[in-house]
Write a protein that holds these residues in place. Structure first.
Motif, PDB file in Angstrom:
ATOM      1  N   MET A 120      -6.476 -20.367 -16.277  1.00 37.34           N
ATOM      2  CA  MET A 120      -5.018 -20.363 -16.306  1.00 37.34           C
ATOM      3  C   MET A 120      -4.471 -20.320 -14.879  1.00 37.34           C
ATOM      4  SD  MET A 120      -4.017 -17.634 -19.267  1.00 37.34           S
ATOM      5  CE  MET A 120      -4.669 -17.750 -20.942  1.00 37.34           C
ATOM      6  N   ARG A 121      -3.283 -20.884 -14.713  1.00 34.47           N
ATOM      7  CA  ARG A 121      -2.581 -20.760 -13.439  1.00 34.47           C
ATOM      8  C   ARG A 121      -2.054 -19.328 -13.317  1.00 34.47           C
ATOM      9  NH1 ARG A 121      -1.061 -25.755 -15.558  1.00 34.47           N
ATOM     10  NH2 ARG A 121      -1.585 -27.556 -14.248  1.00 34.47           N
ATOM     11  N   PRO A 122      -1.843 -18.859 -12.096  1.00 31.73           N
ATOM     12  CA  PRO A 122      -1.371 -17.478 -11.915  1.00 31.73           C
ATOM     13  C   PRO A 122      -0.123 -17.141 -12.726  1.00 31.73           C
ATOM     14  CG  PRO A 122      -2.083 -18.376  -9.813  1.00 31.73           C
ATOM     15  CD  PRO A 122      -2.134 -19.513 -10.800  1.00 31.73           C
ATOM     16  N   TYR A 123       0.849 -18.049 -12.789  1.00 35.64           N
ATOM     17  CA  TYR A 123       2.070 -17.741 -13.536  1.00 35.64           C
ATOM     18  C   TYR A 123       1.793 -17.682 -15.040  1.00 35.64           C
ATOM     19  CZ  TYR A 123       2.665 -22.681 -14.903  1.00 35.64           C
ATOM     20  OH  TYR A 123       2.498 -23.924 -15.459  1.00 35.64           O
ATOM     21  N   GLU A 124       0.814 -18.457 -15.521  1.00 29.21           N
ATOM     22  CA  GLU A 124       0.458 -18.394 -16.935  1.00 29.21           C
ATOM     23  C   GLU A 124      -0.173 -17.046 -17.267  1.00 29.21           C
ATOM     24  OE1 GLU A 124      -0.601 -22.956 -18.193  1.00 29.21           O
ATOM     25  OE2 GLU A 124      -2.039 -21.915 -16.908  1.00 29.21           O
ATOM     26  N   ILE A 125      -1.012 -16.566 -16.350  1.00 28.21           N
ATOM     27  CA  ILE A 125      -1.625 -15.248 -16.542  1.00 28.21           C
ATOM     28  C   ILE A 125      -0.554 -14.170 -16.618  1.00 28.21           C
ATOM     29  CG2 ILE A 125      -3.046 -13.472 -15.432  1.00 28.21           C
ATOM     30  CD1 ILE A 125      -4.814 -15.721 -14.359  1.00 28.21           C
ATOM     31  N   GLU A 126       0.445 -14.246 -15.754  1.00 32.20           N
ATOM     32  CA  GLU A 126       1.490 -13.225 -15.741  1.00 32.20           C
ATOM     33  C   GLU A 126       2.341 -13.284 -17.016  1.00 32.20           C
ATOM     34  OE1 GLU A 126       1.484 -10.699 -13.614  1.00 32.20           O
ATOM     35  OE2 GLU A 126      -0.340 -11.711 -12.925  1.00 32.20           O
ATOM     36  N   HIS A 127       2.594 -14.487 -17.533  1.00 32.76           N
ATOM     37  CA  HIS A 127       3.324 -14.604 -18.807  1.00 32.76           C
ATOM     38  C   HIS A 127       2.526 -13.953 -19.934  1.00 32.76           C
ATOM     39  CE1 HIS A 127       6.792 -16.828 -17.610  1.00 32.76           C
ATOM     40  NE2 HIS A 127       6.166 -17.934 -17.304  1.00 32.76           N
ATOM     41  N   ARG A 128       1.239 -14.266 -19.986  1.00 28.06           N
ATOM     42  CA  ARG A 128       0.385 -13.688 -21.035  1.00 28.06           C
ATOM     43  C   ARG A 128       0.322 -12.170 -20.907  1.00 28.06           C
ATOM     44  NH1 ARG A 128      -3.239 -17.256 -24.179  1.00 28.06           N
ATOM     45  NH2 ARG A 128      -2.412 -19.342 -23.793  1.00 28.06           N
ATOM     46  N   LEU A 129       0.192 -11.713 -19.673  1.00 24.55           N
ATOM     47  CA  LEU A 129       0.071 -10.282 -19.424  1.00 24.55           C
ATOM     48  C   LEU A 129       1.351  -9.546 -19.819  1.00 24.55           C
ATOM     49  CD1 LEU A 129      -1.696  -8.038 -18.253  1.00 24.55           C
ATOM     50  CD2 LEU A 129      -0.692  -8.526 -16.020  1.00 24.55           C
ATOM     51  N   ALA A 130       2.497 -10.076 -19.422  1.00 30.06           N
ATOM     52  CA  ALA A 130       3.767  -9.432 -19.758  1.00 30.06           C
ATOM     53  C   ALA A 130       3.958  -9.393 -21.273  1.00 30.06           C
ATOM     54  CB  ALA A 130       4.924 -10.183 -19.097  1.00 30.06           C
ATOM     55  N   HIS A 131       3.603 -10.470 -21.936  1.00 28.39           N
ATOM     56  CA  HIS A 131       3.720 -10.535 -23.394  1.00 28.39           C
ATOM     57  C   HIS A 131       2.819  -9.496 -24.054  1.00 28.39           C
ATOM     58  CE1 HIS A 131       2.538 -12.312 -27.364  1.00 28.39           C
ATOM     59  NE2 HIS A 131       3.834 -12.493 -27.462  1.00 28.39           N
ATOM     60  N   ARG A 132       1.589  -9.365 -23.576  1.00 26.57           N
ATOM     61  CA  ARG A 132       0.657  -8.402 -24.168  1.00 26.57           C
ATOM     62  C   ARG A 132       1.140  -6.968 -23.978  1.00 26.57           C
ATOM     63  NH1 ARG A 132      -5.598  -9.471 -24.336  1.00 26.57           N
ATOM     64  NH2 ARG A 132      -4.591 -11.021 -25.672  1.00 26.57           N
ATOM     65  N   ILE A 133       1.627  -6.654 -22.798  1.00 23.79           N
ATOM     66  CA  ILE A 133       2.105  -5.293 -22.538  1.00 23.79           C
ATOM     67  C   ILE A 133       3.315  -4.973 -23.411  1.00 23.79           C
ATOM     68  CG2 ILE A 133       3.039  -3.732 -20.797  1.00 23.79           C
ATOM     69  CD1 ILE A 133       0.015  -4.448 -20.560  1.00 23.79           C
ATOM     70  N   ARG A 134       4.200  -5.943 -23.604  1.00 23.78           N
ATOM     71  CA  ARG A 134       5.368  -5.695 -24.455  1.00 23.78           C
ATOM     72  C   ARG A 134       4.967  -5.539 -25.918  1.00 23.78           C
ATOM     73  NH1 ARG A 134      10.834  -8.758 -22.813  1.00 23.78           N
ATOM     74  NH2 ARG A 134      11.595  -7.102 -24.191  1.00 23.78           N
ATOM     75  N   ARG A 135       3.922  -6.248 -26.336  1.00 23.82           N
ATOM     76  CA  ARG A 135       3.411  -6.056 -27.700  1.00 23.82           C
ATOM     77  C   ARG A 135       2.979  -4.606 -27.918  1.00 23.82           C
ATOM     78  NH1 ARG A 135      -1.469  -9.790 -28.419  1.00 23.82           N
ATOM     79  NH2 ARG A 135      -1.730  -8.506 -30.282  1.00 23.82           N
ATOM     80  N   GLN A 136       2.411  -4.011 -26.880  1.00 25.08           N
ATOM     81  CA  GLN A 136       1.901  -2.646 -26.995  1.00 25.08           C
ATOM     82  C   GLN A 136       3.013  -1.629 -27.256  1.00 25.08           C
ATOM     83  OE1 GLN A 136      -0.327  -1.981 -23.398  1.00 25.08           O
ATOM     84  NE2 GLN A 136      -1.946  -3.420 -23.953  1.00 25.08           N
ATOM     85  N   GLY A 137       4.254  -2.035 -27.041  1.00 20.68           N
ATOM     86  CA  GLY A 137       5.374  -1.132 -27.243  1.00 20.68           C
ATOM     87  C   GLY A 137       5.506  -0.622 -28.662  1.00 20.68           C
ATOM     88  N   ILE A 138       4.963  -1.344 -29.645  1.00 17.45           N
ATOM     89  CA  ILE A 138       5.095  -0.880 -31.033  1.00 17.45           C
ATOM     90  C   ILE A 138       4.360   0.435 -31.261  1.00 17.45           C
ATOM     91  CG2 ILE A 138       5.383  -3.211 -31.938  1.00 17.45           C
ATOM     92  CD1 ILE A 138       2.539  -3.015 -33.029  1.00 17.45           C
ATOM     93  N   LEU A 139       3.355   0.723 -30.438  1.00 21.67           N
ATOM     94  CA  LEU A 139       2.608   1.979 -30.590  1.00 21.67           C
ATOM     95  C   LEU A 139       3.319   3.158 -29.936  1.00 21.67           C
ATOM     96  CD1 LEU A 139      -1.080   0.804 -30.013  1.00 21.67           C
ATOM     97  CD2 LEU A 139       0.182   1.025 -32.163  1.00 21.67           C
ATOM     98  N   HIS A 140       4.413   2.882 -29.244  1.00 20.83           N
ATOM     99  CA  HIS A 140       5.122   3.942 -28.526  1.00 20.83           C
ATOM    100  C   HIS A 140       6.570   4.107 -28.996  1.00 20.83           C
ATOM    101  CE1 HIS A 140       1.745   4.227 -25.735  1.00 20.83           C
ATOM    102  NE2 HIS A 140       1.752   2.913 -25.673  1.00 20.83           N
TER     103      HIS A 140
END
Length: 284
Positions: free
Chosen positions: A141-161
């Motif tokens: 992945m390109r660096p910006y694609e990695i950051e999009h995926r990463l931000a999306h994954r971290i926001r998904r984790q919000g349901i546990l909090h």
């Protein structure tokens, strides 16, 4: 009312469930349209998720289809309306649609059960661990694609909090715990985070060690996402081409529930699992 362009998985699922009710009632699209006072095209658009519905319309259709399951009707009525502008919609132009749909499914879930053989569950990953995983994807992945995926994954984790999080149960094979993604420091931090998360009252983490006598799975990672009623449950399968496969047929749901139950019977208890992870950390 104009048609819905690019309906979400949730909208398609509502249409599919209404189609199942029609078929169980033994009605053709033509017959259903006549009973509902609409044309055949409207019924087809409803069943593909391309026509927005009101809760009253769903209740009318359920009545025409002789559905007496009040809980199911109530759950279907709650799925009506146009696309919810949840946080996940911000990513629809940047990520595969299936990943955005997965976040929406998790948001509405009443419970989550996951099983993994080679990876830590996405909702329990640290930022560093997740970034290391995305950097290992093929093709790169390109660096910006990695950051999009990463931000999306971290926001998904919000349901546990959130204030009223859904119950979350993870079954993790020892092999996933021993993978050193990102190097020793990242791996050590990931195990520590896993321990911290396992202490939350709504999070259960159980380990299947190498010494287990059986492992009732092919090794494929999957999530079992509980809906408002069992008929609306969904299984999400990870795929090597980067997307998500979704299953919702009754036979498929029954199979994966049974697999999870069997896997739980092979796993260590919660306290023993925490002790197991602590020992891995000491041995690193």
């Amino acid at each position: 009312m104009p048609p819905v362009n690019n309906p979400t998985l949730r909208q398609r699922r509502l249409g599919a469930e209404l189609r199942k009710l029609r078929e169980r009632a033994g009605l053709t699209v033509t017959q259903a349209a006549a009973h509902l006072g609409v044309n055949q095209g409207r019924v087809s658009m409803i069943e593909t998720g391309r026509s927005a519905l009101s809760a009253d319309r769903v209740r009318t259709m359920a009545s025409v289809y002789d559905c007496a399951d009040v809980d199911l009707i109530t759950a279907l009525a709650a799925m009506t309306g146009r696309r919810t502008r949840g946080w996940w919609e911000e990513y629809r132009e940047h990520l595969p649609a299936a990943l955005v749909d997965l976040a929406e499914l998790e948001h509405h879930a009443t419970g989550l059960r996951v099983a993994l053989a080679m990876h830590i569950p996405a909702l329990l990953q640290t930022t560093d661990h997740a970034r290391a995983l995305f950097r290992a994807v093929v093709p790169p992945m390109r660096p910006y694609e990695i950051e999009h995926r990463l931000a999306h994954r971290i926001r998904r984790q919000g349901i546990l909090h959130r204030d009223t999080p859904p119950p979350y149960s993870a079954i993790i094979h020892e092999s996933a715990l021993r993978m050193g993604f990102g190097g020793p420091d990242v791996a050590h931090g990931q195990l520590g985070h896993l321990l911290d998360m396992s202490e939350l009252p709504h999070v259960t983490v159980r380990v299947i060690p190498f010494g287990a006598e059986r492992y009732p799975s092919t090794g494929q990672s999957f999530d079992y996402i509980k809906g408002a009623v069992p008929q609306l449950d969904t299984v999400q399968l990870d795929t090597h081409h980067g997307g998500c496969g979704f299953l919702d047929a009754e036979a498929q749901l029954s199979k994966y529930r049974a697999v999870l139950d069997r896997m739980e019977s092979c796993a260590l208890g919660t306290d023993a699992s925490r002790d197991f992870i602590r020992k891995l950390m000491r041995d690193m």
